[in-house]
Design a protein around this motif. Structure first.
Motif, PDB file in Angstrom:
ATOM      1  N   MET A   1     -10.591  -5.564   7.459  1.00  7.54           N
ATOM      2  CA  MET A   1      -9.157  -5.285   7.251  1.00  7.54           C
ATOM      3  C   MET A   1      -8.678  -6.031   6.004  1.00  7.54           C
ATOM      4  N   ASN A   2      -7.929  -5.333   5.140  1.00  8.03           N
ATOM      5  CA  ASN A   2      -7.356  -6.013   3.985  1.00  8.03           C
ATOM      6  C   ASN A   2      -5.833  -5.863   4.004  1.00  8.03           C
ATOM      7  N   ARG A   3      -5.189  -6.266   2.919  1.00 10.31           N
ATOM      8  CA  ARG A   3      -3.721  -6.301   2.927  1.00 10.31           C
ATOM      9  C   ARG A   3      -3.101  -4.909   3.075  1.00 10.31           C
ATOM     10  N   ILE A   4      -3.745  -3.896   2.526  1.00 12.09           N
ATOM     11  CA  ILE A   4      -3.183  -2.547   2.612  1.00 12.09           C
ATOM     12  C   ILE A   4      -3.442  -1.905   3.973  1.00 12.09           C
ATOM     13  N   THR A   5      -4.659  -2.046   4.492  1.00 16.73           N
ATOM     14  CA  THR A   5      -4.921  -1.466   5.822  1.00 16.73           C
ATOM     15  C   THR A   5      -4.037  -2.142   6.872  1.00 16.73           C
ATOM     16  N   GLN A   6      -3.767  -3.423   6.659  1.00 17.41           N
ATOM     17  CA  GLN A   6      -2.882  -4.155   7.571  1.00 17.41           C
ATOM     18  C   GLN A   6      -1.427  -3.687   7.419  1.00 17.41           C
ATOM     19  N   LEU A   7      -1.003  -3.524   6.166  1.00 22.02           N
ATOM     20  CA  LEU A   7       0.375  -3.122   5.890  1.00 22.02           C
ATOM     21  C   LEU A   7       0.699  -1.766   6.520  1.00 22.02           C
ATOM     22  N   PHE A   8      -0.228  -0.823   6.418  1.00 23.84           N
ATOM     23  CA  PHE A   8       0.018   0.534   6.906  1.00 23.84           C
ATOM     24  C   PHE A   8      -0.588   0.807   8.282  1.00 23.84           C
ATOM     25  N   ASN A   9      -1.372  -0.134   8.786  1.00 22.12           N
ATOM     26  CA  ASN A   9      -2.074   0.048  10.061  1.00 22.12           C
ATOM     27  C   ASN A   9      -2.999   1.265  10.010  1.00 22.12           C
ATOM     28  N   ILE A  10      -3.852   1.292   8.968  1.00 11.98           N
ATOM     29  CA  ILE A  10      -4.812   2.379   8.794  1.00 11.98           C
ATOM     30  C   ILE A  10      -6.229   1.818   8.786  1.00 11.98           C
ATOM     31  N   LYS A  11      -7.216   2.691   8.940  1.00 11.24           N
ATOM     32  CA  LYS A  11      -8.618   2.263   9.035  1.00 11.24           C
ATOM     33  C   LYS A  11      -9.229   1.992   7.668  1.00 11.24           C
ATOM     34  N   TYR A  12      -8.967   2.888   6.712  1.00  8.11           N
ATOM     35  CA  TYR A  12      -9.580   2.782   5.375  1.00  8.11           C
ATOM     36  C   TYR A  12      -8.505   2.597   4.299  1.00  8.11           C
ATOM     37  N   PRO A  13      -8.802   1.833   3.245  1.00 12.58           N
ATOM     38  CA  PRO A  13      -7.816   1.600   2.181  1.00 12.58           C
ATOM     39  C   PRO A  13      -7.749   2.773   1.195  1.00 12.58           C
ATOM     40  N   ILE A  14      -7.492   3.953   1.738  1.00 11.63           N
ATOM     41  CA  ILE A  14      -7.426   5.185   0.940  1.00 11.63           C
ATOM     42  C   ILE A  14      -6.095   5.876   1.226  1.00 11.63           C
ATOM     43  N   ILE A  15      -5.324   6.103   0.164  1.00 11.05           N
ATOM     44  CA  ILE A  15      -4.036   6.787   0.280  1.00 11.05           C
ATOM     45  C   ILE A  15      -4.116   8.106  -0.462  1.00 11.05           C
ATOM     46  N   GLN A  16      -3.613   9.145   0.160  1.00  9.47           N
ATOM     47  CA  GLN A  16      -3.565  10.463  -0.480  1.00  9.47           C
ATOM     48  C   GLN A  16      -2.315  10.542  -1.352  1.00  9.47           C
ATOM     49  N   GLY A  17      -2.470  11.004  -2.587  1.00  8.40           N
ATOM     50  CA  GLY A  17      -1.316  11.146  -3.463  1.00  8.40           C
ATOM     51  C   GLY A  17      -0.314  12.152  -2.919  1.00  8.40           C
ATOM     52  N   GLY A  18       0.961  11.840  -3.064  1.00  5.69           N
ATOM     53  CA  GLY A  18       2.023  12.754  -2.616  1.00  5.69           C
ATOM     54  C   GLY A  18       2.337  13.764  -3.697  1.00  5.69           C
ATOM     55  N   HIS A 161      -0.339 -10.342 -12.707  1.00  7.64           N
ATOM     56  CA  HIS A 161       1.086 -10.656 -12.591  1.00  7.64           C
ATOM     57  C   HIS A 161       1.631 -10.483 -11.177  1.00  7.64           C
ATOM     58  N   LEU A 162       0.830  -9.945 -10.274  1.00  8.05           N
ATOM     59  CA  LEU A 162       1.364  -9.448  -9.010  1.00  8.05           C
ATOM     60  C   LEU A 162       0.981 -10.324  -7.823  1.00  8.05           C
ATOM     61  N   GLN A 163       1.938 -10.532  -6.929  1.00 15.07           N
ATOM     62  CA  GLN A 163       1.652 -11.234  -5.671  1.00 15.07           C
ATOM     63  C   GLN A 163       1.503 -10.258  -4.503  1.00 15.07           C
ATOM     64  N   ILE A 164       2.158  -9.115  -4.598  1.00  8.50           N
ATOM     65  CA  ILE A 164       2.121  -8.140  -3.508  1.00  8.50           C
ATOM     66  C   ILE A 164       0.878  -7.254  -3.642  1.00  8.50           C
ATOM     67  N   PRO A 165       0.518  -6.517  -2.599  1.00  8.94           N
ATOM     68  CA  PRO A 165      -0.678  -5.660  -2.660  1.00  8.94           C
ATOM     69  C   PRO A 165      -0.612  -4.614  -3.770  1.00  8.94           C
ATOM     70  N   LEU A 166      -1.784  -4.301  -4.310  1.00  8.58           N
ATOM     71  CA  LEU A 166      -1.915  -3.388  -5.438  1.00  8.58           C
ATOM     72  C   LEU A 166      -2.809  -2.203  -5.054  1.00  8.58           C
ATOM     73  N   ILE A 167      -2.318  -1.002  -5.304  1.00  4.83           N
ATOM     74  CA  ILE A 167      -3.062   0.229  -5.060  1.00  4.83           C
ATOM     75  C   ILE A 167      -3.381   0.861  -6.415  1.00  4.83           C
ATOM     76  N   ALA A 168      -4.652   1.174  -6.646  1.00  2.00           N
ATOM     77  CA  ALA A 168      -5.068   1.769  -7.919  1.00  2.00           C
ATOM     78  C   ALA A 168      -5.069   3.290  -7.814  1.00  2.00           C
ATOM     79  N   ALA A 169      -4.619   3.952  -8.883  1.00  2.00           N
ATOM     80  CA  ALA A 169      -4.621   5.421  -8.917  1.00  2.00           C
ATOM     81  C   ALA A 169      -4.932   5.904 -10.322  1.00  2.00           C
ATOM     82  N   GLY A 170      -5.467   7.115 -10.392  1.00  5.32           N
ATOM     83  CA  GLY A 170      -5.794   7.720 -11.681  1.00  5.32           C
ATOM     84  C   GLY A 170      -7.292   7.746 -11.916  1.00  5.32           C
ATOM     85  N   GLY A 171      -7.894   8.914 -11.785  1.00  6.38           N
ATOM     86  CA  GLY A 171      -9.327   9.050 -12.060  1.00  6.38           C
ATOM     87  C   GLY A 171     -10.238   8.518 -10.976  1.00  6.38           C
ATOM     88  N   ILE A 172      -9.729   8.385  -9.750  1.00  5.78           N
ATOM     89  CA  ILE A 172     -10.535   7.850  -8.641  1.00  5.78           C
ATOM     90  C   ILE A 172     -10.780   8.970  -7.631  1.00  5.78           C
TER      91      ILE A 172
END
Length: 312
Positions: A1-18, A161-172
């Protein structure tokens, strides 16, 4: 579990683009059911259509899902009220100032994520109180930042520069690229193009077929004077290039763009006169598959990449 899976209560740290015209409730529910975070793309929906998709998504999954809201769109106030009324707990905002809605949403118990294209805007989002940011490189499809900073460059720059969780997007679009983004400092990844090319995506089959046949170098960033957008070359794109050759003004470009180009291309399947918005990574995607298969492949690829990473 990492900061994003914890934040959203999801299994994998993968978000679908809206994504507009791709991200209906079927796609969002399928991604959430497969362990990621699905997002309904409000940018292509009238308020009552959004309400309908949220209600259908709640029936199609018991897992967390969210809504992506481009804040420059009309009816944004009505959209935000519908999100609250329907009990959505996660909102991704983009194309606007995060200060406008972040506090209002968080006061109503909603987790807020903002999409940025630079370190400067990532810091502004953090100061506005968002829970996480998506840093999107200019490889991404659809509307992009003006900076043309690539994901490989952007993620470590934002991370420092960031303290909060970071999600990468673009070309992934693969487990390997997900692993690479996380090595650079991302807590999770957001994938648009990869999920646009699935069975559950709401875009037209013509659009999907064109995308799976696209090769490296077939997408271009254009219309920076209006709002930078990455497109596949077609008749409309060629008309834009011809307009530039004639020194078109911003008003000329607006007149050429007109209204509903993206809907015409992606949702109605007009491959000549529509906007065909997709990311550079489309050249790597050669098949339309169900979301469950895509998610399984990404995670298997990711785990293999982690297991075989070597050090000197």
């Amino acid at each position: 579990m990492n900061r994003i899976t914890q934040l959203f209560n999801i299994k994998y740290p993968i978000i679908q683009g809206g994504m507009i015209w791709n991200s209906g409730y079927k796609l969002a529910a399928a991604v959430s059911n497969s362990g990621g975070l699905g997002l309904i793309g409000a940018g292509s929906m009238y308020p009552e259509v959004l309400r309908e998709h949220i209600q259908k998504c709640k029936k199609a999954t018991d897992k967390p899902f969210g809504v992506n809201v481009p804040m420059l769109y009309p009816n944004v106030e009505e959209i935000m009220n519908i999100i609250v009324e329907e009990g959505v707990k996660i909102v991704f905002t983009s194309a606007g100032n995060p200060k406008t809605w972040t506090s209002w949403l968080k006061e109503r118990g909603i987790t807020v994520v903002h999409v940025v294209s630079s370190s400067k805007f990532a810091l502004k989002a953090q100061e506005a109180g968002v829970d996480a940011v998506v840093a999107e490189g200019f490889e991404a499809g659809g509307h992009n930042g003006r900076e043309e900073t690539t994901t490989l460059t952007l993620i470590p720059m934002v991370k420092q520069h960031l303290q909060i969780p970071l999600i990468a997007a673009g070309g992934i679009a693969t487990g390997k690229s997900m692993h690479a983004a996380m090595i650079l400092g991302a807590d999770a990844v957001q994938m648009g193009t990869r999920f646009a090319m699935t069975t559950e995506s709401s875009s037209h089959q013509n659009f999907k077929d064109t995308c799976v046949n696209a090769q490296e170098g077939d997408t271009y960033l254009t219309l920076k004077e209006l709002a930078p957008v990455r497109l596949i070359r077609n008749k409309f794109f060629n008309e834009v290039q011809e307009a530039y050759g004639k020194c078109a003004t911003t008003d000329d470009l607006k007149a050429l763009l007109g209204r509903a180009r993206a809907k015409r291309g992606m949702f109605e399947g007009d491959l000549e006169d529509g906007e065909l918005e997709i990311g550079q990574i489309v050249g790597l995607i050669n098949e339309i598959k169900p979301v469950s298969d895509v998610m399984a492949e990404i995670m298997a690829d990711f785990e293999k990449s982690v297991a075989t990473t070597f050090s000197f």
